[in-house]
Design a protein around this motif. Structure first.
Motif, PDB file in Angstrom:
ATOM      1  N   ILE A   1       0.661  -1.161  -0.095  1.00  0.00           N
ATOM      2  CA  ILE A   1       0.018   0.093   0.037  1.00  0.00           C
ATOM      3  C   ILE A   1       0.928   1.267  -0.087  1.00  0.00           C
ATOM      4  CG2 ILE A   1      -1.659   1.199   1.364  1.00  0.00           C
ATOM      5  CD1 ILE A   1      -2.409  -1.503   2.796  1.00  0.00           C
ATOM      6  N   ALA A   2       0.698   2.227  -0.921  1.00  0.00           N
ATOM      7  CA  ALA A   2       1.259   3.620  -0.963  1.00  0.00           C
ATOM      8  C   ALA A   2       0.320   4.402  -0.525  1.00  0.00           C
ATOM      9  CB  ALA A   2       1.737   3.645  -2.422  1.00  0.00           C
ATOM     10  N   ALA A   3       0.776   5.312   0.535  1.00  0.00           N
ATOM     11  CA  ALA A   3      -0.086   6.236   0.954  1.00  0.00           C
ATOM     12  C   ALA A   3       0.315   7.668   0.950  1.00  0.00           C
ATOM     13  CB  ALA A   3      -0.763   5.881   2.252  1.00  0.00           C
ATOM     14  N   SER A   4      -0.193   8.654   0.733  1.00  0.00           N
ATOM     15  CA  SER A   4       0.103   9.990   1.048  1.00  0.00           C
ATOM     16  C   SER A   4      -0.058  10.274   2.434  1.00  0.00           C
ATOM     17  CB  SER A   4      -0.527  10.931   0.317  1.00  0.00           C
ATOM     18  OG  SER A   4      -2.206  11.313   0.438  1.00  0.00           O
ATOM     19  N   THR A   5       0.823  11.319   2.903  1.00  0.00           N
ATOM     20  CA  THR A   5       1.037  11.768   4.485  1.00  0.00           C
ATOM     21  C   THR A   5      -0.478  11.592   5.320  1.00  0.00           C
ATOM     22  OG1 THR A   5       2.936  13.238   3.949  1.00  0.00           O
ATOM     23  CG2 THR A   5       1.800  13.242   5.909  1.00  0.00           C
ATOM     24  N   ILE A   6      -1.437  12.440   4.877  1.00  0.00           N
ATOM     25  CA  ILE A   6      -2.813  12.650   5.732  1.00  0.00           C
ATOM     26  C   ILE A   6      -3.305  11.097   6.085  1.00  0.00           C
ATOM     27  CG2 ILE A   6      -5.004  13.609   5.874  1.00  0.00           C
ATOM     28  CD1 ILE A   6      -2.656  15.386   6.459  1.00  0.00           C
ATOM     29  N   PRO A   7      -3.493  10.433   4.854  1.00  0.00           N
ATOM     30  CA  PRO A   7      -4.248   9.066   5.232  1.00  0.00           C
ATOM     31  C   PRO A   7      -3.332   8.170   5.561  1.00  0.00           C
ATOM     32  CG  PRO A   7      -4.041   9.269   2.896  1.00  0.00           C
ATOM     33  CD  PRO A   7      -3.675  10.725   3.441  1.00  0.00           C
ATOM     34  N   ALA A   8      -1.860   8.082   5.701  1.00  0.00           N
ATOM     35  CA  ALA A   8      -0.908   7.333   6.093  1.00  0.00           C
ATOM     36  C   ALA A   8      -0.926   7.553   7.600  1.00  0.00           C
ATOM     37  CB  ALA A   8       0.197   7.539   5.466  1.00  0.00           C
TER      38      ALA A   8
ATOM     39  N   ARG B   1       2.117  -4.015   3.782  1.00  0.00           N
ATOM     40  CA  ARG B   1       3.538  -3.374   3.292  1.00  0.00           C
ATOM     41  C   ARG B   1       2.969  -2.078   3.153  1.00  0.00           C
ATOM     42  NH1 ARG B   1       7.099  -2.951  -1.421  1.00  0.00           N
ATOM     43  NH2 ARG B   1       9.243  -2.011  -0.553  1.00  0.00           N
ATOM     44  N   ILE B   2       3.428  -1.044   3.967  1.00  0.00           N
ATOM     45  CA  ILE B   2       3.145   0.328   3.858  1.00  0.00           C
ATOM     46  C   ILE B   2       4.314   1.394   3.361  1.00  0.00           C
ATOM     47  CG2 ILE B   2       1.837   2.306   5.038  1.00  0.00           C
ATOM     48  CD1 ILE B   2       0.373  -0.411   4.884  1.00  0.00           C
ATOM     49  N   LEU B   3       3.920   1.932   2.416  1.00  0.00           N
ATOM     50  CA  LEU B   3       4.764   2.964   1.883  1.00  0.00           C
ATOM     51  C   LEU B   3       4.349   4.127   1.785  1.00  0.00           C
ATOM     52  CD1 LEU B   3       6.049   1.096  -1.545  1.00  0.00           C
ATOM     53  CD2 LEU B   3       7.173   0.954   0.686  1.00  0.00           C
TER      54      LEU B   3
ATOM     55  N   VAL C   1       2.757  -1.112  -6.576  1.00  0.00           N
ATOM     56  CA  VAL C   1       1.983  -1.267  -5.340  1.00  0.00           C
ATOM     57  C   VAL C   1       0.800  -1.511  -5.942  1.00  0.00           C
ATOM     58  CG1 VAL C   1       0.533   0.607  -4.084  1.00  0.00           C
ATOM     59  CG2 VAL C   1       3.005   0.843  -4.456  1.00  0.00           C
ATOM     60  N   ASP C   2      -0.100  -2.403  -4.779  1.00  0.00           N
ATOM     61  CA  ASP C   2      -1.387  -2.880  -5.109  1.00  0.00           C
ATOM     62  C   ASP C   2      -2.572  -1.998  -4.735  1.00  0.00           C
ATOM     63  OD1 ASP C   2      -0.817  -5.737  -5.174  1.00  0.00           O
ATOM     64  OD2 ASP C   2      -0.093  -5.423  -3.286  1.00  0.00           O
ATOM     65  N   ILE C   3      -2.368  -1.133  -3.787  1.00  0.00           N
ATOM     66  CA  ILE C   3      -3.520  -0.316  -3.280  1.00  0.00           C
ATOM     67  C   ILE C   3      -2.814   1.264  -2.992  1.00  0.00           C
ATOM     68  CG2 ILE C   3      -5.361   0.578  -1.881  1.00  0.00           C
ATOM     69  CD1 ILE C   3      -5.776  -2.635  -1.877  1.00  0.00           C
ATOM     70  N   GLY C   4      -3.362   2.397  -3.548  1.00  0.00           N
ATOM     71  CA  GLY C   4      -2.816   3.615  -2.951  1.00  0.00           C
ATOM     72  C   GLY C   4      -3.963   4.551  -2.468  1.00  0.00           C
ATOM     73  N   PHE C   5      -3.489   5.309  -1.538  1.00  0.00           N
ATOM     74  CA  PHE C   5      -4.393   6.342  -0.748  1.00  0.00           C
ATOM     75  C   PHE C   5      -3.784   7.813  -0.972  1.00  0.00           C
ATOM     76  CE2 PHE C   5      -5.102   2.337   1.478  1.00  0.00           C
ATOM     77  CZ  PHE C   5      -6.743   2.530   1.638  1.00  0.00           C
ATOM     78  N   THR C   6      -4.539   8.444  -1.880  1.00  0.00           N
ATOM     79  CA  THR C   6      -4.119   9.937  -2.160  1.00  0.00           C
ATOM     80  C   THR C   6      -5.186  10.939  -2.006  1.00  0.00           C
ATOM     81  OG1 THR C   6      -2.999  11.178  -3.885  1.00  0.00           O
ATOM     82  CG2 THR C   6      -4.534   9.237  -4.571  1.00  0.00           C
ATOM     83  N   GLY C   7      -4.789  12.204  -1.862  1.00  0.00           N
ATOM     84  CA  GLY C   7      -5.630  13.257  -2.025  1.00  0.00           C
ATOM     85  C   GLY C   7      -5.602  13.931  -3.351  1.00  0.00           C
TER      86      GLY C   7
ATOM     87  N   TYR D   1      -6.471   2.275  -7.523  1.00  0.00           N
ATOM     88  CA  TYR D   1      -5.881   0.945  -7.851  1.00  0.00           C
ATOM     89  C   TYR D   1      -5.904   0.794  -9.497  1.00  0.00           C
ATOM     90  CZ  TYR D   1     -10.491  -0.995  -8.239  1.00  0.00           C
ATOM     91  OH  TYR D   1     -11.785  -1.356  -8.796  1.00  0.00           O
ATOM     92  N   ASN D   2      -4.755  -0.178  -9.968  1.00  0.00           N
ATOM     93  CA  ASN D   2      -4.571  -0.003 -11.267  1.00  0.00           C
ATOM     94  C   ASN D   2      -5.783  -1.136 -11.822  1.00  0.00           C
ATOM     95  OD1 ASN D   2      -4.045  -0.574 -13.933  1.00  0.00           O
ATOM     96  ND2 ASN D   2      -1.885  -0.708 -13.446  1.00  0.00           N
ATOM     97  N   LYS D   3      -6.835  -0.469 -12.452  1.00  0.00           N
ATOM     98  CA  LYS D   3      -8.030  -1.432 -12.969  1.00  0.00           C
ATOM     99  C   LYS D   3      -7.628  -2.387 -13.901  1.00  0.00           C
ATOM    100  CE  LYS D   3      -9.764   2.220 -15.903  1.00  0.00           C
ATOM    101  NZ  LYS D   3     -10.928   3.262 -16.118  1.00  0.00           N
TER     102      LYS D   3
END
Length: 236
Positions: free
Chosen positions: A32-39, A60-62, A75-81, A211-213
């Protein structure tokens, strides 16, 4: 010769078994890749609930800035604004994040609180901004621009990636800043900082699961997405 052949077969079976176990472990690990706020403010609760439901899964968090989350290929899933115009990306909005102006809790800013919702005084202040590429910074500049306050008019004295450093700097009187309400909550509730809503802002910016569809999701990744949808009551 028979004994030798039997040993070869046994060794082959062990290798297959070992690789099979490795593949199974890989399938159970969600990257999982996440930007600062969601992370920092949303993922801990999501991870805890996911782990409680699926204790055998590995995560695994990046942590990355918003502009890079959707760019990470492994990355399987991302969290971003930040929503990038990528045809292969599927974005699922799951949380509304509001931005606020944060200041030291001093008499000067307490008086500003009494004056109402006007924040045009920010143009006379020393301002600490998030780093370039941050979704928070992009959204802050957009909301200020809507009020007729352009970033060129601000007296920006520092651009800082770490928001804990930003908050401490604000508390010590270095300047004011614009952060997510989530990030400022503890310091505001404890009275160490004041927050000012940004006038005419809408409900807030979307934080998105992405995520990548075009890439098949593992069952583990599917379970993780399902958990996020259940927590935030997303029916799609």
């Amino acid at each position: 010769l028979y004994t030798y052949a039997r040993q070869i077969l046994d060794l082959t079976e062990k290798i297959k078994e070992e690789f099979g176990r490795h593949d199974e472990e890989e399938q159970k690990c969600v990257t999982i890749a996440a930007s600062t706020i969601p992370a920092q403010y949303l993922l801990p609760d999501i991870l805890a609930k996911f782990n409680a439901k699926h204790p055998g899964e590995q995560l695994r968090i990046l942590e990355s800035d918003s502009s890079q989350v959707a760019e990470q290929g492994s990355v399987d899933i991302g969290f971003t604004g930040t929503v990038l115009e990528k045809k292969f990306c599927k974005y699922i909005p799951f949380y509304k994040d509001q931005l606020v102006v944060i200041t030291p809790n001093t008499e000067k800013y307490r008086e500003y609180k009494q004056l109402g919702s006007d924040i045009y005084w920010i143009q006379e202040e020393s301002v600490i901004m998030r780093e370039e590429g941050s979704g928070t910074r992009k959204e802050a500049e957009k909301q200020l621009r809507h009020l007729g306050i352009r970033s060129e008019r601000l007296h920006i004295i520092a651009s800082i990636a770490n928001q804990e450093t930003i908050k401490r700097s604000v508390i010590q009187g270095m300047g004011v800043s614009i952060l997510s309400r989530l990030a400022a909550m503890n310091e505001v509730e404890s009275g160490r900082m004041l927050e000012f809503p940004i006038p005419e802002a809408d409900e807030g910016r979307d934080l998105n699961l992405v995520y990548n569809k075009n890439h098949p999701l593992s069952k583990s990744a599917q379970r993780f997405i399902k958990t996020v949808k259940e927590i935030y009551r997303i029916e799609k």
